[in-house]
Design a protein around this motif. Structure first.
Motif, PDB file in Angstrom:
ATOM      1  N   MET A   1       0.851  -1.213   0.000  1.00 16.86           N
ATOM      2  CA  MET A   1       0.000   0.000   0.000  1.00 16.86           C
ATOM      3  C   MET A   1       0.871   1.242   0.000  1.00 16.86           C
ATOM      4  O   MET A   1       1.917   1.292   0.630  1.00 16.86           O
ATOM      5  CB  MET A   1      -0.878  -0.003   1.253  1.00 16.86           C
ATOM      6  N   ALA A   2       0.417   2.201  -0.724  1.00 18.17           N
ATOM      7  CA  ALA A   2       1.215   3.436  -0.846  1.00 18.17           C
ATOM      8  C   ALA A   2       0.306   4.628  -0.609  1.00 18.17           C
ATOM      9  O   ALA A   2      -0.910   4.548  -0.728  1.00 18.17           O
ATOM     10  CB  ALA A   2       1.857   3.531  -2.227  1.00 18.17           C
ATOM     11  N   TYR A   3       0.922   5.705  -0.265  1.00 20.12           N
ATOM     12  CA  TYR A   3       0.195   6.930   0.029  1.00 20.12           C
ATOM     13  C   TYR A   3       0.715   8.027  -0.888  1.00 20.12           C
ATOM     14  O   TYR A   3       1.917   8.248  -0.973  1.00 20.12           O
ATOM     15  CB  TYR A   3       0.368   7.318   1.495  1.00 20.12           C
ATOM     16  N   THR A   4      -0.194   8.664  -1.543  1.00 15.76           N
ATOM     17  CA  THR A   4       0.173   9.630  -2.571  1.00 15.76           C
ATOM     18  C   THR A   4      -0.374  11.007  -2.201  1.00 15.76           C
ATOM     19  O   THR A   4      -1.513  11.129  -1.737  1.00 15.76           O
ATOM     20  CB  THR A   4      -0.400   9.199  -3.933  1.00 15.76           C
ATOM     21  N   TYR A   5       0.470  11.992  -2.400  1.00 16.27           N
ATOM     22  CA  TYR A   5       0.075  13.367  -2.126  1.00 16.27           C
ATOM     23  C   TYR A   5       0.426  14.242  -3.313  1.00 16.27           C
ATOM     24  O   TYR A   5       1.362  13.953  -4.058  1.00 16.27           O
ATOM     25  CB  TYR A   5       0.795  13.897  -0.882  1.00 16.27           C
ATOM     26  N   GLU A   6      -0.305  15.302  -3.416  1.00 16.79           N
ATOM     27  CA  GLU A   6      -0.061  16.229  -4.520  1.00 16.79           C
ATOM     28  C   GLU A   6       1.258  16.977  -4.323  1.00 16.79           C
ATOM     29  O   GLU A   6       1.962  17.287  -5.276  1.00 16.79           O
ATOM     30  CB  GLU A   6      -1.223  17.213  -4.625  1.00 16.79           C
ATOM     31  N   TYR A   7       1.550  17.260  -3.074  1.00 18.69           N
ATOM     32  CA  TYR A   7       2.801  17.954  -2.739  1.00 18.69           C
ATOM     33  C   TYR A   7       3.628  17.065  -1.833  1.00 18.69           C
ATOM     34  O   TYR A   7       3.076  16.206  -1.141  1.00 18.69           O
ATOM     35  CB  TYR A   7       2.490  19.283  -2.049  1.00 18.69           C
ATOM     36  N   PRO A   8       4.930  17.284  -1.805  1.00 14.11           N
ATOM     37  CA  PRO A   8       5.761  16.440  -0.952  1.00 14.11           C
ATOM     38  C   PRO A   8       5.464  16.687   0.518  1.00 14.11           C
ATOM     39  O   PRO A   8       5.193  17.818   0.928  1.00 14.11           O
ATOM     40  CB  PRO A   8       7.192  16.871  -1.318  1.00 14.11           C
ATOM     41  N   HIS A   9       5.506  15.661   1.295  1.00  9.96           N
ATOM     42  CA  HIS A   9       5.289  15.739   2.734  1.00  9.96           C
ATOM     43  C   HIS A   9       6.519  15.205   3.439  1.00  9.96           C
ATOM     44  O   HIS A   9       7.065  14.191   3.024  1.00  9.96           O
ATOM     45  CB  HIS A   9       4.077  14.903   3.154  1.00  9.96           C
ATOM     46  N   PRO A  10       6.913  15.848   4.497  1.00  8.37           N
ATOM     47  CA  PRO A  10       7.992  15.275   5.296  1.00  8.37           C
ATOM     48  C   PRO A  10       7.450  14.158   6.180  1.00  8.37           C
ATOM     49  O   PRO A  10       6.252  14.093   6.454  1.00  8.37           O
ATOM     50  CB  PRO A  10       8.465  16.465   6.148  1.00  8.37           C
ATOM     51  N   ALA A  11       8.348  13.300   6.599  1.00 11.65           N
ATOM     52  CA  ALA A  11       7.980  12.364   7.657  1.00 11.65           C
ATOM     53  C   ALA A  11       8.083  13.092   8.989  1.00 11.65           C
ATOM     54  O   ALA A  11       8.898  14.004   9.146  1.00 11.65           O
ATOM     55  CB  ALA A  11       8.904  11.160   7.623  1.00 11.65           C
ATOM     56  N   VAL A  12       7.262  12.707   9.936  1.00  9.31           N
ATOM     57  CA  VAL A  12       7.306  13.330  11.251  1.00  9.31           C
ATOM     58  C   VAL A  12       7.465  12.243  12.314  1.00  9.31           C
ATOM     59  O   VAL A  12       6.694  11.294  12.359  1.00  9.31           O
ATOM     60  CB  VAL A  12       6.036  14.158  11.533  1.00  9.31           C
TER      61      VAL A  12
ATOM     62  N   LYS B   1       1.671   8.353  14.245  1.00 10.09           N
ATOM     63  CA  LYS B   1       0.558   7.803  13.480  1.00 10.09           C
ATOM     64  C   LYS B   1      -0.393   8.925  13.088  1.00 10.09           C
ATOM     65  O   LYS B   1      -0.433   9.976  13.718  1.00 10.09           O
ATOM     66  CB  LYS B   1      -0.170   6.739  14.306  1.00 10.09           C
ATOM     67  N   MET B   2      -1.163   8.636  12.054  1.00 11.85           N
ATOM     68  CA  MET B   2      -2.001   9.693  11.495  1.00 11.85           C
ATOM     69  C   MET B   2      -3.177  10.041  12.394  1.00 11.85           C
ATOM     70  O   MET B   2      -3.773  11.103  12.238  1.00 11.85           O
ATOM     71  CB  MET B   2      -2.526   9.264  10.116  1.00 11.85           C
TER      72      MET B   2
END
Lengths: 220, 220
Positions: A1-12, A50-51
DNA sequence: AGTGATTGGTGTCGATAAGACACCACGCCG
DNA sequence: CGGCGTGGTGTCTTATCGACACCAATCACT
């Protein structure tokens, strides 16, 4: 499973500087990194948020996962996000400070299969990422918290003492946490003024010296 | 173009609480949200951190983009990341506090086409997200910074004064920033002890009262 | 029994910071 | 020239902090 975003996101991530006192000296719990980057280096424990959890909750979860300790007051130190601090991807970490009793920790660190060790704060290894900076900030925050106010964090200091303790024992604990020697008389004035000490009317025995009075603390 | 990750990543923003003094009262710069969520609500300015910039650099960039002000010392307040604080996706924000001279801001806010307004801190509108909490924390931090130490942030206070100022003017500025009235004699003792005041041997005139001595500040 | 070693326990003083507090000075305006 | 309005000044009290030295009680050893 992958997660896609329109803009880059950092890991936190949340990293927790877990301080304790072992054999009278301030220690911090570090884990050895098993994977790149910084494989084999020591690092502050932590992990990805976690989200669906608040940052401090994630930090508490990581703390419990890695050490078995729960219910510890966590103090946020701040966010660290210099680009390149993690060579893989952009990682922003929110650092926390925790003060935990040593005996609980020994138990859990032993059962934990991961490579975790207590380090004397005066004998630190080279740390991964920018954890040296974070740890230095955490050290300063710990000393400040314990020094000044009667906060939850400061109450944790008494966990390093038996229920019945002498003032000399208490002084040793606070000296370790503050990282400096304290004047005996001034310390006794301070602790009497700031904490609700109960004189147990008992005395130690067995030392080849004058017996010491035993006290306990009542938290308000 | 899209960005894909193996694990979910939160978005990370920097929000800047931009304080200023306008007509003798503490104001904060807020922007009106043009899009959902919270369309039409007012919010602390801020924006997404770029992948190749440090958090504080991103905050400074956002500050300059939205107000034209650069070179202002930014103080990190902390990270706020309660889940659900942004209904669209998980957003963690790192909040900063800035104190900027009012006149620079008026200019830029005017040329900026976006809907930005100064709000009196005592007449705040309903804010988007959890910005009410962040702003309350920022207010406390601002007062603390200006009160205590001779920091970069505290130096910014003098930007609200003309080069030649009277002690009464200075007192008004610090009262506004600290949010409380100060005793005249104690304030004069404090400012003389903590700042390098230069007596310009000049006096105001024109008021229907005794002329006031003019001073300037030398920063070390 | 005596002595030395070891830790326990106590109070004063000075410096510093902070806050409360009241009166006269001076220029302007009418 | 008198009154209005702001400018300008010093003392006292209190709390906090840090520096500082001596006797007390027990034990071990002789």
């Amino acid at each position: 499973m992958a997660y896609t975003y329109e803009y880059p996101h950092p890991a936190v991530t949340a990293d927790i500087c877990i301080f304790s006192i072992r054999e009278g000296r301030l220690h911090v719990l570090l884990i050895e990194r098993l994977a790149d980057p910084f494989q084999g280096s020591w690092a502050i424990p932590g992990g990805f948020i976690k989200m669906d959890e608040d940052i401090v909750v994630g930090a508490a979860r990581e703390l419990e996962e890695e050490t078995g300790v729960a219910g510890v007051p966590l103090e946020q130190l701040g966010a660290y996000g210099m680009p390149g601090r993690d060579p893989r991807e952009r990682v922003i970490t929110v650092a926390f400070v925790a003060l935990v009793p040593s005996d609980q920790m020994v138990l859990t660190a032993a059962t934990d299969a991961s490579d975790a060790r207590w380090f004397d704060m005066d004998e630190l290894p080279v740390l991964a990422f920018d954890h040296d900076v974070i740890l230095a900030d955490a050290r300063a925050k710990l000393a400040d918290k314990v020094t000044n106010r009667v906060t939850e964090t400061a109450k944790s200091a008494f966990q390093f003492l038996p229920k019945k303790f002498t003032l000399a024992q208490a002084q040793a604990v606070f000296e370790t946490l503050r990282g400096e020697e304290l004047d005996k008389r001034n310390f006794r004035k301070w602790i009497a003024a700031n904490w609700d000490l109960v004189d147990l009317k008992e005395k130690t025995s067995g030392g080849r010296h004058r017996p010491a009075a035993l006290y306990s603390v009542d938290f308000v």
